[in-house]
Motif scaffolding. Structure first.
Motif, short mmCIF file in Angstrom:
data_model
loop_
_atom_site.label_atom_id
_atom_site.label_comp_id
_atom_site.label_asym_id
_atom_site.label_seq_id
_atom_site.Cartn_x
_atom_site.Cartn_y
_atom_site.Cartn_z
N GLU A 1 0.83 -1.21 0.00
CA GLU A 1 0.00 0.00 0.00
C GLU A 1 0.86 1.25 0.00
O GLU A 1 2.00 1.24 0.47
CB GLU A 1 -0.92 0.05 1.23
CG GLU A 1 -1.76 -1.19 1.47
CD GLU A 1 -1.22 -2.03 2.60
OE1 GLU A 1 -2.03 -2.70 3.28
OE2 GLU A 1 0.01 -2.03 2.83
N TRP B 1 -10.28 -2.59 0.78
CA TRP B 1 -9.60 -1.79 1.78
C TRP B 1 -10.30 -1.93 3.11
O TRP B 1 -11.53 -1.86 3.19
CB TRP B 1 -9.56 -0.31 1.38
CG TRP B 1 -8.68 -0.03 0.21
CD1 TRP B 1 -9.03 0.04 -1.10
CD2 TRP B 1 -7.27 0.23 0.27
NE1 TRP B 1 -7.94 0.32 -1.87
CE2 TRP B 1 -6.84 0.44 -1.06
CE3 TRP B 1 -6.33 0.30 1.31
CZ2 TRP B 1 -5.50 0.73 -1.38
CZ3 TRP B 1 -5.01 0.57 0.98
CH2 TRP B 1 -4.61 0.78 -0.34
N TYR B 2 -9.52 -2.14 4.15
CA TYR B 2 -9.99 -2.19 5.52
C TYR B 2 -9.22 -1.17 6.32
O TYR B 2 -8.17 -0.69 5.90
CB TYR B 2 -9.78 -3.58 6.12
CG TYR B 2 -10.65 -4.66 5.52
CD1 TYR B 2 -11.69 -5.24 6.26
CD2 TYR B 2 -10.44 -5.13 4.23
CE1 TYR B 2 -12.49 -6.23 5.73
CE2 TYR B 2 -11.24 -6.11 3.68
CZ TYR B 2 -12.26 -6.66 4.43
OH TYR B 2 -13.06 -7.65 3.90
N ARG B 3 -9.74 -0.82 7.49
CA ARG B 3 -9.02 0.11 8.35
C ARG B 3 -9.16 -0.31 9.79
O ARG B 3 -10.11 -0.97 10.19
CB ARG B 3 -9.51 1.54 8.15
CG ARG B 3 -10.94 1.80 8.62
CD ARG B 3 -11.37 3.21 8.23
NE ARG B 3 -12.72 3.51 8.68
CZ ARG B 3 -13.39 4.60 8.34
NH1 ARG B 3 -12.83 5.51 7.54
NH2 ARG B 3 -14.63 4.80 8.80
N ARG C 1 -10.43 -4.24 13.16
CA ARG C 1 -10.34 -3.90 11.75
C ARG C 1 -11.72 -4.00 11.11
O ARG C 1 -12.47 -4.94 11.37
CB ARG C 1 -9.37 -4.86 11.06
CG ARG C 1 -8.96 -4.46 9.66
CD ARG C 1 -7.82 -5.34 9.16
NE ARG C 1 -6.64 -5.23 10.01
CZ ARG C 1 -5.50 -5.84 9.77
NH1 ARG C 1 -5.36 -6.61 8.70
NH2 ARG C 1 -4.48 -5.69 10.61
N VAL D 1 -13.81 -1.09 4.71
CA VAL D 1 -14.06 0.24 4.18
C VAL D 1 -14.75 0.12 2.82
O VAL D 1 -15.81 0.70 2.59
CB VAL D 1 -12.76 1.05 4.04
CG1 VAL D 1 -13.04 2.41 3.40
CG2 VAL D 1 -12.10 1.22 5.40
N ASP E 1 -12.07 9.20 10.29
CA ASP E 1 -11.47 8.35 9.27
C ASP E 1 -10.03 7.99 9.62
O ASP E 1 -9.42 7.17 8.93
CB ASP E 1 -11.50 9.03 7.90
CG ASP E 1 -12.91 9.22 7.37
OD1 ASP E 1 -13.73 8.29 7.51
OD2 ASP E 1 -13.18 10.30 6.81
N TYR F 1 -4.88 1.96 7.20
CA TYR F 1 -5.65 1.36 6.12
C TYR F 1 -4.87 0.21 5.51
O TYR F 1 -3.70 0.35 5.16
CB TYR F 1 -5.97 2.42 5.06
CG TYR F 1 -7.08 3.35 5.48
CD1 TYR F 1 -8.33 3.30 4.88
CD2 TYR F 1 -6.87 4.28 6.50
CE1 TYR F 1 -9.36 4.14 5.28
CE2 TYR F 1 -7.89 5.12 6.91
CZ TYR F 1 -9.13 5.05 6.30
OH TYR F 1 -10.15 5.89 6.69
N TYR F 2 -5.54 -0.93 5.37
CA TYR F 2 -4.93 -2.14 4.87
C TYR F 2 -5.55 -2.59 3.56
O TYR F 2 -6.77 -2.63 3.43
CB TYR F 2 -5.08 -3.29 5.87
CG TYR F 2 -4.40 -3.05 7.20
CD1 TYR F 2 -3.09 -3.47 7.41
CD2 TYR F 2 -5.07 -2.43 8.24
CE1 TYR F 2 -2.47 -3.26 8.63
CE2 TYR F 2 -4.46 -2.22 9.46
CZ TYR F 2 -3.16 -2.64 9.65
OH TYR F 2 -2.55 -2.44 10.87
#
Length: 121
Positions: free
Chosen positions: A6, A36-38, A45, A48, A89, A93-94
């Motif tokens: 990323e 995308w995850y956060r 987690r 997103v 936000d 972010y993964y």
């Protein structure tokens, strides 16, 4: 071994924008859904946004209308355009995908190392 990479995180003021990018390693094959995850401090987690190979998308209610996910099927790249950012936000972010790895017979779920997004008030 890093399967997903990323980039694009940073610090922005509320109302600003960021564009996150992710690319899959050549060691991954048959990449299916990407997303995308956060994860915020002290929280689990969460999803997103994600996008299927045929372009179907899903967004968390908290980001719908502000974030847009897109991908390049041929190159296994995925992007997340984040507009109208809010302090909530703020998170790591993964990037995530379902794919096959060389030497394995079943599809697995892979994660990137994460990129920090910080939104100041």
């Amino acid at each position: 071994q890093v399967q997903l990479a990323e980039s694009g995180g940073g610090v922005v003021q509320a109302g600003g924008s960021l564009r996150l990018s992710c690319t899959a390693s050549q060691s991954l094959f048959g990449v299916d859904t990407m997303g995308w995850y956060r994860q915020a401090p002290g929280e689990q987690r969460e999803l997103v946004a994600r996008i299927t190979r045929d372009g179907r998308t899903n967004y968390a209610d908290s980001v719908k209308g502000r974030f847009t996910i897109s991908r390049d099927i041929a190159k296994n790249w995925v992007w997340l355009q984040m507009n109208s950012l809010k302090p909530e936000d703020t998170a790591v972010y993964y990037c995530n995908c379902d794919a096959y790895m060389q030497g394995l017979w079943t599809m697995q779920n892979f994660w990137g190392q994460g990129t920090q997004v910080t939104v100041s008030s």
